[in-house]
Design a protein around this motif. Structure first.
Motif, short mmCIF file in Angstrom:
data_model
loop_
_atom_site.label_atom_id
_atom_site.label_comp_id
_atom_site.label_asym_id
_atom_site.label_seq_id
_atom_site.Cartn_x
_atom_site.Cartn_y
_atom_site.Cartn_z
N TYR A 47 -23.48 18.14 -28.45
CA TYR A 47 -23.51 16.81 -29.04
C TYR A 47 -22.19 16.50 -29.74
O TYR A 47 -21.65 15.41 -29.62
N ARG A 48 -21.66 17.47 -30.46
CA ARG A 48 -20.37 17.26 -31.13
C ARG A 48 -19.26 17.01 -30.12
O ARG A 48 -18.39 16.19 -30.33
N ARG A 49 -19.30 17.72 -29.01
CA ARG A 49 -18.30 17.53 -27.96
C ARG A 49 -18.41 16.12 -27.38
O ARG A 49 -17.41 15.45 -27.14
N LEU A 50 -19.64 15.66 -27.16
CA LEU A 50 -19.86 14.33 -26.62
C LEU A 50 -19.33 13.25 -27.58
O LEU A 50 -18.64 12.32 -27.17
N VAL A 51 -19.60 13.41 -28.88
CA VAL A 51 -19.12 12.43 -29.86
C VAL A 51 -17.60 12.46 -29.93
O VAL A 51 -16.95 11.41 -30.00
N ARG A 52 -17.03 13.63 -29.89
CA ARG A 52 -15.56 13.76 -29.95
C ARG A 52 -14.92 13.09 -28.74
O ARG A 52 -13.91 12.39 -28.86
N ASN A 53 -15.52 13.25 -27.55
CA ASN A 53 -14.95 12.65 -26.35
C ASN A 53 -15.13 11.13 -26.35
O ASN A 53 -14.29 10.43 -25.76
N ARG A 54 -16.15 10.61 -26.98
CA ARG A 54 -16.34 9.16 -27.05
C ARG A 54 -15.30 8.49 -27.95
O ARG A 54 -14.96 7.35 -27.75
N ARG A 55 -14.82 9.20 -28.95
CA ARG A 55 -13.86 8.63 -29.90
C ARG A 55 -12.49 8.46 -29.27
O ARG A 55 -11.67 7.69 -29.74
N ARG A 56 -12.21 9.20 -28.25
CA ARG A 56 -10.88 9.15 -27.62
C ARG A 56 -10.66 7.91 -26.84
O ARG A 56 -11.37 7.19 -26.35
#
Length: 56
Positions: A47-56
């Motif tokens: 989930y953290r990886r998904l949120v981090r990738n959405r911010r880019r």
């Protein structure tokens, strides 16, 4: 009416005793399982990886 209250109290005490017995049984059996939280941890990491990738 008093009989119903007594029966409900007995059922509650029996439920608590059963819950306690099952918890103790799970604790005794759980000593062999060392990775019980691995799935939850993997989910949180994903989930953290998904949120981090959405911010880019």
């Amino acid at each position: 009416m008093e009989i119903v209250i007594v029966v409900l109290q007995i059922l509650c005490v029996a439920g608590l005793a059963l819950g306690t017995a099952l918890s103790l049984y799970q604790l005794m059996q759980g000593s062999n399982e060392r990775f019980t939280h691995a799935v939850a941890n993997d989910f949180e990491t994903g989930y953290r990886r998904l949120v981090r990738n959405r911010r880019r």
